[in-house]
Scaffold this active site. Structure first.
Site, mmCIF file in Angstrom:
data_model
loop_
_atom_site.group_PDB
_atom_site.id
_atom_site.type_symbol
_atom_site.label_atom_id
_atom_site.label_comp_id
_atom_site.label_asym_id
_atom_site.label_seq_id
_atom_site.Cartn_x
_atom_site.Cartn_y
_atom_site.Cartn_z
ATOM 1 N N CYS A 1 -1.534 -5.368 1.176
ATOM 2 C CA CYS A 1 -2.847 -5.631 0.593
ATOM 3 C C CYS A 1 -2.870 -7.008 -0.075
ATOM 4 O O CYS A 1 -2.853 -8.016 0.621
ATOM 5 C CB CYS A 1 -3.237 -4.505 -0.368
ATOM 6 S SG CYS A 1 -5.013 -4.482 -0.751
ATOM 7 N N HIS B 1 -2.737 0.033 3.052
ATOM 8 C CA HIS B 1 -1.661 0.596 2.232
ATOM 9 C C HIS B 1 -0.883 1.635 3.046
ATOM 10 O O HIS B 1 -1.175 2.836 2.979
ATOM 11 C CB HIS B 1 -2.249 1.254 0.982
ATOM 12 C CG HIS B 1 -2.743 0.289 -0.041
ATOM 13 N ND1 HIS B 1 -1.959 -0.168 -1.077
ATOM 14 C CD2 HIS B 1 -3.949 -0.316 -0.173
ATOM 15 C CE1 HIS B 1 -2.669 -1.019 -1.814
ATOM 16 N NE2 HIS B 1 -3.873 -1.127 -1.283
ATOM 17 N N GLU C 1 1.939 2.901 2.544
ATOM 18 C CA GLU C 1 2.715 3.827 1.718
ATOM 19 C C GLU C 1 2.015 5.172 1.560
ATOM 20 O O GLU C 1 2.672 6.201 1.341
ATOM 21 C CB GLU C 1 3.015 3.222 0.341
ATOM 22 C CG GLU C 1 1.820 3.006 -0.570
ATOM 23 C CD GLU C 1 1.181 1.640 -0.440
ATOM 24 O OE1 GLU C 1 0.566 1.165 -1.408
ATOM 25 O OE2 GLU C 1 1.286 1.039 0.667
#
Length: 548
Positions: free
Chosen positions: A381, A518, A520
């Site tokens: 990001c 993102h 994750e």
């Protein structure tokens, strides 16, 4: 089978691990062949955590449908491997907002609006609405601790639900602390007694008590807690501290928690199937090597701010049977003369997301070091945007290159606010179009990304279209696309209409990749995200090669 509801409350103090306990219980029930969903009810007045400072609240977790939620939903998704949505997280603010909106609309026909029954009915509606796909069990975690004034409407609502749904369909689990007083060498049960007393004073008698402790509780201690808290002796369990959070499901299984739940809720008698969890724990306990990863960010004083990131890196290590040692570096303290010292001995550099200009120059300095020294780099990001700025300044010779977020007057806004797209998003939000993720001026939730063949991103994913979650406002300025690609930065991931840049990478570097989304949020301990897997693989290769 009618949906059964398990309510998880906590007492004594916060951060005992209610979210992990709830997720672990869900994983055990899921391993017994049951269909499970899970929900978090937070007592704070914010409508959602989207505007809250990460130093206070930790990370904001984003779901596929664009909901900004509590970080515990990340635990839920990682342990259960199911996607959460807006209906999996409610706050006091969202509940009150809904009730007030109904009152202004005239739904209550001029009646007096009260906490009971209007607020509690809204909470019950949210709880019952979470089980929309014929789930066997719904686990509801109540945020905060018993005794907090903000939690009272939630506790009253779940108290009522036992009467509404019947005793066989509702179970209360209470998580408390049993501290070890080292000076005396004694475990103290009084905090648990007082916590349960507080819970019982509002009409809730726990069925199961989970006792967080440094050491295993003996039979005598469990019997004492059972006596004073009015529960069965075999319903008091040790929630012992473990080395890795992924050991919690197995620890609770060894205690027999899932078996007691099955008996009390009259669930099918099946033993949980846990070979993958056991394999995961074995690999975490017996790594073959270790890599050091520098996380250069500005929220490093509260590690919960990067919770999903932390876990995704651990998952990447599991894929290579290595442990991942995280070196948190405050980007505000990274300046020209200290960059090399800050990065000494690391095998990979990761720059995470964030908002605002504070610490950005330190991130850019760390990225330049990684690019010039051949250290594997992963930008997420804002981390990707900083990589674009660094490349523009030091490779494209655009010294004033910047993001419009940090310098609206920059002559080279390589990162900018794509006005036409966000105008559409704002109009969409104002019209409450169900097809648009919430957020107005933010790109929130899952969006498709088309990946170019023969790139690192394509090698990692093994497919040409993926869905990834976003949380940002600013984008790569495609007016500079040709100049970046001519200089060696490949725009390897794009939106299907080619309007938005999703992934950038360098061809003449061991491993250098930035993504606007993102990743994750979609990594799982039993299924590591491919970008984290390959990033850790590159870091391991650097270590093995002996490059200083």
């Amino acid at each position: 089978m009618k949906t059964k509801f398990i309510f998880v409350t906590g007492g004594v103090l916060s951060s005992l691990g209610k979210g992990l306990a709830a997720a672990s219980i869900g994983a055990l029930l899921q391993a017994r062949g049951l269909k499970v969903t899970i929900q978090k009810l937070d007592p704070y007045i914010n409508v959602d955590p989207g505007t809250m400072n990460p130093f206070q609240h930790g990370e904001v977790y984003v779901t596929d449908d664009g909901a900004e939620t509590d970080l515990d939903l990340g635990h839920y998704e990682r342990y259960l491997d199911i996607s959460m949505s807006q209906r999996n997280n409610y706050t006091s603010g969202s509940i009150y907002n809904s009730v007030i909106t109904k009152e202004r609309r005239g739904d209550y026909l001029g009646g007096t609006v009260q906490v009971i029954p209007h607020i509690t009915d809204e909470i019950k509606s949210a709880v019952l609405g979470v089980a929309q796909h014929d789930e066997d069990v719904a686990i509801i975690e109540i945020g905060g601790t018993v005794g907090d004034i903000e939690s009272l409407p939630f506790l009253e609502a779940i108290r009522q639900l036992r009467s509404n749904l019947g005793k066989d369909n509702v179970l209360y689990i209470h998580l408390t602390l049993v501290p070890l007083m080292r000076a005396a060498g004694e475990l103290k049960t009084k905090p648990t007694q007082h916590s349960v007393k507080e819970l019982r004073s509002i009409g809730i008698q726990p069925d199961i008590i989970l006792c967080r402790s440094e050491v295993d509780l003996g039979k005598d201690i469990k019997a004492k807690i059972a006596l004073f808290c009015n529960v069965d002796e075999d319903a008091v369990f040790t929630a012992i501290d473990v080395q890795s959070i992924y050991e919690v499901p197995l620890a609770l299984y060894e205690e027999g928690v899932d078996q007691k739940i099955a008996i009390l809720l009259r669930l099918p008698a099946k033993n949980p199937h846990l070979p993958r969890w056991k394999e995961l724990v074995t690999r975490l306990r017996t790594p073959k090597d270790e890599v050091r990863i520098a996380i250069v960010g500005k929220y490093v004083d509260l590690r919960e701010s990067y919770k999903s990131l932390h876990e995704a890196l651990i998952h990447g290590g599991v894929a290579h049977d290595v442990s991942v040692r995280l070196e948190y570096i405050n980007s505000e303290e990274v300046v020209g003369d200290t960059v090399a010292e800050s990065m000494a001995g690391v095998h990979g550099v990761l720059v995470p997301g964030g908002f605002g200009h504070r610490g950005v120059e330190g991130k850019i300095a760390a990225i330049r070091f990684a690019r010039e020294q051949g250290v594997p780099f992963f930008g997420i990001c804002l981390g990707m945007q900083c990589a674009v700025i660094e490349f523009a300044r030091n490779v494209l010779s655009l010294p004033s290159a910047n993001s419009e977020e940090f310098d609206p007057t920059s002559p080279d806004p390589v990162i900018y606010l794509m006005a036409e797209w966000y105008d559409h998003r704002r109009q969409c939000h104002q019209k409450r179009d169900a097809g648009c993720a919430k957020g107005g001026t933010m790109r929130l939730g899952a969006y498709p990304c088309r990946i170019k063949p023969e790139t690192r991103a394509f090698v990692a994913y093994g497919e040409d279209v993926v869905q990834e979650r976003h949380r940002h406002r600013y984008e790569f300025n495609d007016r500079y696309a040709e100049r970046f690609e001519a200089a060696g930065m490949v725009l390897s991931g794009l939106s299907p209409d080619n309007a938005l840049v999703e992934i950038v990478e360098l061809t003449d570097h061991p491993w250098f990749l930035g993504c606007q989304f993102h990743p994750e949020f979609k990594s799982r301990p039993l299924d590591p995200h491919p970008l984290f897997r390959d990033f850790i693989g590159a870091a391991l290769s650097r270590k093995i090669s002996g490059v200083p």
